[in-house]
Each structure stands twice: as C-alpha cells, then as structure tokens.
Design a protein around this motif. Structure first.
Motif, short mmCIF file in Angstrom:
data_model
loop_
_atom_site.label_atom_id
_atom_site.label_comp_id
_atom_site.label_asym_id
_atom_site.label_seq_id
_atom_site.Cartn_x
_atom_site.Cartn_y
_atom_site.Cartn_z
N LEU A 5 0.83 -1.19 0.00
CA LEU A 5 0.00 0.00 0.00
C LEU A 5 0.87 1.25 0.00
O LEU A 5 1.83 1.35 0.77
CB LEU A 5 -0.92 0.01 1.22
CG LEU A 5 -1.94 -1.11 1.29
CD1 LEU A 5 -2.70 -1.04 2.61
CD2 LEU A 5 -2.90 -1.06 0.13
N LYS A 6 0.51 2.17 -0.85
CA LYS A 6 1.21 3.44 -0.92
C LYS A 6 0.73 4.34 0.22
O LYS A 6 -0.44 4.34 0.55
CB LYS A 6 0.90 4.10 -2.27
CG LYS A 6 1.68 5.34 -2.54
CD LYS A 6 1.40 5.85 -3.92
CE LYS A 6 2.13 7.16 -4.14
NZ LYS A 6 1.83 7.75 -5.43
N LYS A 7 1.67 5.08 0.81
CA LYS A 7 1.28 6.02 1.86
C LYS A 7 0.48 7.15 1.23
O LYS A 7 0.92 7.75 0.25
CB LYS A 7 2.50 6.60 2.57
CG LYS A 7 3.28 5.61 3.38
CD LYS A 7 4.28 6.23 4.32
CE LYS A 7 5.32 7.08 3.67
NZ LYS A 7 6.37 7.53 4.62
N LEU A 25 -5.97 14.57 11.40
CA LEU A 25 -5.75 14.78 9.97
C LEU A 25 -5.18 13.53 9.31
O LEU A 25 -5.60 13.14 8.21
CB LEU A 25 -4.83 15.98 9.74
CG LEU A 25 -5.40 17.34 10.13
CD1 LEU A 25 -4.31 18.41 10.07
CD2 LEU A 25 -6.58 17.71 9.24
N VAL A 26 -4.23 12.89 9.97
CA VAL A 26 -3.64 11.66 9.43
C VAL A 26 -4.68 10.55 9.41
O VAL A 26 -4.79 9.81 8.43
CB VAL A 26 -2.39 11.25 10.24
CG1 VAL A 26 -1.92 9.85 9.87
CG2 VAL A 26 -1.27 12.26 10.03
N GLY A 27 -5.48 10.46 10.45
CA GLY A 27 -6.54 9.45 10.47
C GLY A 27 -7.52 9.64 9.33
O GLY A 27 -7.92 8.67 8.67
N GLU A 28 -7.90 10.87 9.05
CA GLU A 28 -8.80 11.17 7.94
C GLU A 28 -8.17 10.79 6.61
O GLU A 28 -8.83 10.20 5.74
CB GLU A 28 -9.16 12.65 7.91
CG GLU A 28 -10.08 13.09 9.02
CD GLU A 28 -10.31 14.60 9.05
OE1 GLU A 28 -10.07 15.26 8.01
OE2 GLU A 28 -10.70 15.11 10.09
N ALA A 29 -6.88 11.10 6.44
CA ALA A 29 -6.19 10.76 5.19
C ALA A 29 -6.13 9.25 4.99
O ALA A 29 -6.33 8.76 3.87
CB ALA A 29 -4.79 11.36 5.19
N GLY A 34 -8.64 4.46 1.98
CA GLY A 34 -9.05 3.07 2.14
C GLY A 34 -8.16 2.28 3.09
O GLY A 34 -8.14 1.06 3.04
N GLN A 35 -7.44 2.99 3.95
CA GLN A 35 -6.55 2.34 4.90
C GLN A 35 -6.99 2.61 6.34
O GLN A 35 -6.18 2.73 7.25
CB GLN A 35 -5.11 2.84 4.67
CG GLN A 35 -4.57 2.50 3.30
CD GLN A 35 -3.18 3.04 3.07
OE1 GLN A 35 -2.38 3.17 4.00
NE2 GLN A 35 -2.87 3.38 1.83
N VAL A 39 -5.67 3.15 11.31
CA VAL A 39 -5.85 4.30 12.20
C VAL A 39 -5.59 3.93 13.65
O VAL A 39 -4.84 4.62 14.36
CB VAL A 39 -7.25 4.94 12.02
CG1 VAL A 39 -7.48 6.02 13.05
CG2 VAL A 39 -7.41 5.48 10.61
N GLU A 40 -6.18 2.85 14.12
CA GLU A 40 -6.02 2.47 15.53
C GLU A 40 -4.55 2.15 15.84
O GLU A 40 -4.03 2.53 16.88
CB GLU A 40 -6.91 1.28 15.87
CG GLU A 40 -6.93 1.00 17.35
CD GLU A 40 -7.96 -0.05 17.74
OE1 GLU A 40 -7.76 -0.68 18.78
OE2 GLU A 40 -8.95 -0.23 17.01
#
Length: 66
Positions: A5-7, A25-29, A34-35, A39-40
């Motif tokens: 998976l690409k960041k 913001l990172v969680g939203e991205a 689709g990743q 998040v957790e």
C-alpha cells in the motif's frame, strides 16, 4: 503475492500543530485512502510515544507529509 500500500499524502505543513489535530488529519487521510484499518495502530503508536518529535516521525510512517 502481498499488496504494497502506498502512503497517502496528508497536508500537515501550515496546519495547527497540536498533536491531537495532526493525528486527526492523518486518520482522515488514511480513511480516505481506504486504509482505515491502520488508524487504531497509528493512534496506539503515537499515544505510547515520548515526545512531539517522535509523534511526527510516527505520523510520517503512515502518510506522506506535505
């Protein structure tokens, strides 16, 4: 064969630098890319970090910061 998976890209530069805001913001991205399953994991790593600098490094493991 494993899928690599690409960041996803995430604009953090120029945003409110509060660690909680950056994590959101990172969680939203991640979710948009689709990743959402990452998040957790990301939150756990950040919450166990010891410094703001470590928080930024950890966030950079999950997204391409710009």
């Amino acid at each position: 064969m494993t899928e690599i998976l690409k960041k996803p890209k995430c604009k953090l530069i120029g945003k409110d630098g509060n660690a909680w805001n950056l994590m959101a913001l990172v969680g939203e991205a991640l979710k948009k890319a689709g990743q959402g399953d990452k998040v957790e994991e990301m939150l756990d790593k950040v919450m166990n970090g010891k410094s703001y600098e470590e928080t930024l490094r950890t966030l950079g493991e999950y997204v391409e910061i710009y």
